[in-house]
Design an enzyme around this catalytic site. Structure first.
Site, PDB file in Angstrom:
ATOM      1  N   GLN A 262     -12.415  -9.512 -42.048  1.00 35.13           N
ATOM      2  CA  GLN A 262     -13.153  -8.303 -41.689  1.00 35.13           C
ATOM      3  C   GLN A 262     -13.840  -7.891 -43.116  1.00 35.13           C
ATOM      4  OE1 GLN A 262     -12.563  -5.440 -38.894  1.00 35.13           O
ATOM      5  NE2 GLN A 262     -10.669  -5.902 -38.627  1.00 35.13           N
TER       6      GLN A 262
ATOM      7  N   THR B 212      -2.115   2.884 -40.957  1.00 32.60           N
ATOM      8  CA  THR B 212      -0.827   3.240 -40.916  1.00 32.60           C
ATOM      9  C   THR B 212       0.044   2.322 -41.652  1.00 32.60           C
ATOM     10  OG1 THR B 212      -1.660   4.186 -38.784  1.00 32.60           O
ATOM     11  CG2 THR B 212       0.739   4.240 -39.149  1.00 32.60           C
TER      12      THR B 212
ATOM     13  N   LYS C 216       0.712  -1.400   0.065  1.00 32.10           N
ATOM     14  CA  LYS C 216      -0.024   0.260   0.023  1.00 32.10           C
ATOM     15  C   LYS C 216       1.041   1.234  -0.042  1.00 32.10           C
ATOM     16  CE  LYS C 216      -4.303  -1.685   1.723  1.00 32.10           C
ATOM     17  NZ  LYS C 216      -4.315  -2.589   0.733  1.00 32.10           N
TER      18      LYS C 216
ATOM     19  N   ILE D  64       3.660  -0.508 -40.006  1.00 33.46           N
ATOM     20  CA  ILE D  64       3.783  -1.189 -38.719  1.00 33.46           C
ATOM     21  C   ILE D  64       3.258  -2.192 -38.900  1.00 33.46           C
ATOM     22  CG2 ILE D  64       2.973  -0.667 -36.597  1.00 33.46           C
ATOM     23  CD1 ILE D  64       2.789   2.088 -36.572  1.00 33.46           C
TER      24      ILE D  64
ATOM     25  N   TYR E 170     -21.413  -4.886 -37.376  1.00 31.95           N
ATOM     26  CA  TYR E 170     -21.867  -3.423 -36.855  1.00 31.95           C
ATOM     27  C   TYR E 170     -23.582  -3.500 -37.034  1.00 31.95           C
ATOM     28  CZ  TYR E 170     -16.785  -1.944 -36.889  1.00 31.95           C
ATOM     29  OH  TYR E 170     -15.638  -1.956 -36.681  1.00 31.95           O
TER      30      TYR E 170
ATOM     31  N   ASP F 119      16.746 -43.564 -36.297  1.00 30.63           N
ATOM     32  CA  ASP F 119      16.507 -42.860 -34.795  1.00 30.63           C
ATOM     33  C   ASP F 119      16.761 -43.872 -33.813  1.00 30.63           C
ATOM     34  OD1 ASP F 119      15.381 -41.225 -32.923  1.00 30.63           O
ATOM     35  OD2 ASP F 119      13.352 -41.695 -33.183  1.00 30.63           O
TER      36      ASP F 119
ATOM     37  N   HIS G  41     -13.813   4.027 -40.678  1.00 34.79           N
ATOM     38  CA  HIS G  41     -13.181   2.863 -40.237  1.00 34.79           C
ATOM     39  C   HIS G  41     -11.733   2.998 -41.128  1.00 34.79           C
ATOM     40  CE1 HIS G  41     -12.135  -1.363 -39.567  1.00 34.79           C
ATOM     41  NE2 HIS G  41     -13.155  -1.444 -38.556  1.00 34.79           N
ATOM     42  N   GLY G  42     -10.642   2.247 -40.433  1.00 32.58           N
ATOM     43  CA  GLY G  42      -9.492   2.153 -41.014  1.00 32.58           C
ATOM     44  C   GLY G  42      -9.617   1.162 -42.462  1.00 32.58           C
ATOM     45  N   ASP G  43      -8.693   1.368 -43.428  1.00 33.98           N
ATOM     46  CA  ASP G  43      -9.144   0.671 -44.673  1.00 33.98           C
ATOM     47  C   ASP G  43      -8.542  -0.688 -44.518  1.00 33.98           C
ATOM     48  OD1 ASP G  43      -6.274   1.117 -44.895  1.00 33.98           O
ATOM     49  OD2 ASP G  43      -6.449   2.003 -46.828  1.00 33.98           O
TER      50      ASP G  43
HETATM   51  C1  SPV Z   1      10.599 -37.926 -31.718  1.00 31.69           C
HETATM   52  O1  SPV Z   1      10.019 -37.006 -32.572  1.00 31.69           O
HETATM   53  O2  SPV Z   1      12.080 -38.245 -31.831  1.00 31.69           O
HETATM   54  C2  SPV Z   1      10.199 -38.654 -30.591  1.00 31.69           C
HETATM   55  C3  SPV Z   1       8.667 -38.774 -30.820  1.00 31.69           C
HETATM   56  O3  SPV Z   1      10.567 -39.301 -29.816  1.00 31.69           O
HETATM   57  S1  SPV Z   1       8.174 -40.232 -31.589  1.00 31.69           S
HETATM   58  O4  SPV Z   1       8.787 -40.271 -32.853  1.00 31.69           O
HETATM   59  O5  SPV Z   1       6.766 -40.450 -31.489  1.00 31.69           O
HETATM   60  O6  SPV Z   1       8.977 -41.250 -30.557  1.00 31.69           O
HETATM   61 MG    MG Z   2      12.592 -39.339 -30.407  1.00 36.21          MG
END
Ligand code: SPV
Ligand code: MG
Length: 627
Positions: free
Chosen positions: A296, A320, A240, A323, A273, A402, A287-289
């Site tokens: 919209q 504007t 406060k 931006i 509107y 993998d 309104h803006g263009d």
């Molecule tokens: C990967 O993207 O390496 C993952 C997810 O471990 S999966 O492939 O689903 O195992």
């Molecule tokens: Mg993985």
């Protein structure tokens, strides 16, 4: 038109200087005290005689509210006498004056916002000196306007936003008063409003106007907003005014009502509107263009249709230029981020959002897409919140399986390249985390790079991707060993914001719901910050059953879903089941691969590249993403 600006070193001076770059049709002169001392009437006359401005914007002020209590004389000189000399000199040469005043001319006791005609009653020397300035300017006979504003902040000079940012980086907690309310005002908006008002000013006397950004807030709420938006880990404690010793009294509520020329404000509850227009039947709609394209467009069409009924006119103000949100984003990327800031972002997102949306990245280009892509839809603005550094796509994009044949160091090299050009947080897929003896080094390397979270899965032995059908040689870790790994992560992490996500493979390996739940509770107890429950079913039934039970557990932690096989599942369904993170784990690479094969096939078939062109993007577009 010639414009003279005083106080070029102040916040408003800087903002006007920036704005002047878009207005080269006018002649500008920016001065500081050494070039034009507003407290010296002779000096003012000399400068005005040589420059001969049409307008003077007085952006010079003494703004130290507490300092003014000890320096009353100086405050009155700068805020009252100086502006008077300026006004007098301006009036003599027929120039108009813009003078910036303050909400502190009011005592803050009014329950409603202050209008321009409300009686001022300043509580402190600063407000008194500003009010005196207003009165003297009014007596001078000068034309132009006095604009009262509040709680100004911007990129330059001292202001509340910068103070909070500075303190929040240094301290764990900051105390901020919660019983003073006002309207923070962005100085660039104020500068623009001043210029726009100058353009339309036809008054032959002096006008007093209020201008502040819309929306009121307490200093404490404002500080919280600043800290949250900047993802800085700092606690804001509400106190406060009476808890602190400040020299000057401050108004409790100084909300400025800046609608002097507005008769009535009519709320509009929908995007359409039609209803309001039918009841008011206005002659003109402004309104803006910017609504000529995009969603919209339809709203605009309806407005035109309704206005036709009574021959009303639509006036569209050019929007504007220059931006653009994407430009602002590029600027953020250009400026970059620090590992610390990036790292802390994920925890904040998970706390703040219904669901944190993560997409796989396997190189800088896919990272840039995640960083920059955003879309505006009917119900809001959407973008990805962060990146998934996937072991699968990191391996496949290097032409390897993998199975951890791409080691962490190699993956980190690629990841660092992605981090170079992005600012969003990263979740790192660390397979089973490797040997427990090495895990702490991995955590340190990831944290140093700015990664927000590590995911480790509870499998052991030679790794196989979880989405493979045949998992018969894959074994699951025992609960105790896996919990030990989670503990190592938590012990070796430097930042509290770094998250350990435990990934449960029970469903992948054909184990039961109770096995998955037992593990989730144990991993959570061991310190996991979130639980990734993996599944390769076509529907989310399995993970939703898990979620229903786990969300009732006393060990509940935010849940993570990877909807690769159950891809019809919506984010809304995940939210309803209390999932807090969704990882789209491999989609960028899977999208790129067929596109590349297709193109290569076309060139090979046709012995020229032209037939492939139809499906290719232009060099320009791809470079635009980068620059
Ligand atoms: C990967 O993207 O390496 C993952 C997810 O471990 S999966 O492939 O689903 O195992
Ligand atoms: Mg993985």
């Amino acid at each position: 038109m010639k414009i003279l600006v005083t106080g070029k070193q102040g916040q408003l001076g800087y903002a006007l200087k920036e704005l002047s770059e878009n207005h080269s049709e006018w002649t500008w002169r920016f001065t500081d005290r050494s070039e034009l001392n507003i407290m010296d009437s002779k000096n003012i006359q000399t400068v005005l005689k040589t420059f001969h401005p049409d307008w003077i914007i007085n952006a010079a002020a003494y703004t130290d509210v507490d300092g003014a209590e000890d320096n009353e004389k100086l405050a009155f000189k700068v805020n009252a006498d100086g502006p008077y000399y300026l006004a007098k000199a301006a009036q003599e040469i027929g120039a108009k004056l813009v003078h910036v005043s303050t909400d502190y001319v009011f005592d803050g006791t009014k329950k409603e916002p202050y209008t321009e005609t409300d009686e001022p009653n300043p509580l402190q020397v600063y407000g008194k000196s500003k009010l005196r300035g207003e009165i003297l300017i009014q007596q001078s006979g000068v034309q132009g306007f006095i604009i009262r504003t509040s709680w100004v902040y911007g990129h330059h000079g001292n202001n509340f936003v910068k103070t909070i940012l500075h303190l929040a980086k240094e301290k764990d907690e900051i105390q901020v008063v919660d019983d003073q309310i006002g309207c923070p005002t962005y100085v660039n908006d104020l500068a623009e409003t001043i210029l726009e008002t100058m353009k339309i000013n036809k008054q032959y006397d002096l006008d007093v106007l209020h201008y502040s950004n819309i929306g009121s807030i307490s200093w404490c709420q404002f500080a919280k907003y600043i800290v949250n938006k900047s993802f800085i880990d700092c606690k804001i404690i509400a106190i406060k005014t009476s808890d602190i010793d400040q020299l000057a009294n401050r108004p409790k509520s100084s909300i400025l009502k800046n609608i002097k020329f507005v008769n009535k404000v009519i709320p509009q509850k929908t995007l359409d509107y039609t209803e309001n227009l039918n009841s008011i039947k206005p002659n003109y709609v402004l309104h803006g263009d910017d609504w000529r394209s995009g969603i919209q467009r339809i709203v605009r069409k309806n407005v035109i249709k309704v206005l036709k009924k009574w021959s009303g006119k639509l006036i569209e103000v050019p929007y504007t230029k220059n931006i653009s949100y994407s430009k602002m984003k590029s600027k953020i990327i250009e400026t970059g981020t620090t590992p610390e800031i990036r790292k802390s972002k994920l925890r904040r997102l998970v706390e703040a959002k219904n669901i944190t949306r993560i997409l796989e990245t396997h190189n800088s280009l896919s990272g840039l897409i995640i960083e920059k892509l955003n879309i505006q839809q009917k119900d809001g603005f959407y973008e990805f919140d962060g990146m998934w550094s996937s072991s699968l796509t990191d391996s496949v994009s290097r032409g390897k399986p993998d199975n951890q044949s791409v080691d962490i160091s190699t993956r980190l090299i690629g990841l660092n390249e992605i981090l170079d050009v992005t600012t969003k947080p990263v979740i790192f897929d660390a397979d089973n985390g490797g040997r427990i003896e090495h895990l702490s080094y991995t955590v340190k390397s990831l944290e140093r790079a700015g990664v927000s979270a590590i995911v480790i899965e509870d499998k052991i032995g030679l790794k196989k991707n979880s989405l493979f059908d045949n998992q018969k040689d894959t074994k699951q870790d025992n609960i105790k060993s896996f919990c030990d790994k989670i503990k190592v992560i938590n012990k070796s992490k430097i930042s509290e914001n770094f998250m350990a996500i435990a990934r449960i493979e029970s469903f992948i390996l054909g184990k039961s719901l109770s096995d998955a739940l037992k593990r989730a509770n144990a991993y959570s107890k061991a310190g996991a910050d979130a639980i990734l429950i993996h599944s390769k079913e076509k529907t989310p039934k399995q993970i939703f059953t898990f979620a229903k039970k786990f969300s009732k557990s006393k060990y509940y932690k935010p849940m993570v879903a990877v909807p690769s096989t159950y891809s019809k599942t919506t984010e809304k369904q995940l939210i309803d089941h209390r999932f807090k993170i969704v990882i789209y784990a491999n989609h960028m690479l899977r999208a790129a691969y067929p596109a590349m094969v297709n193109t290569a096939t076309k060139i090979l078939k046709n012995k020229k590249s032209y037939p492939a062109e139809r499906n290719l993007t232009s060099i320009k577009k791809i470079l635009n993403l980068i620059y």
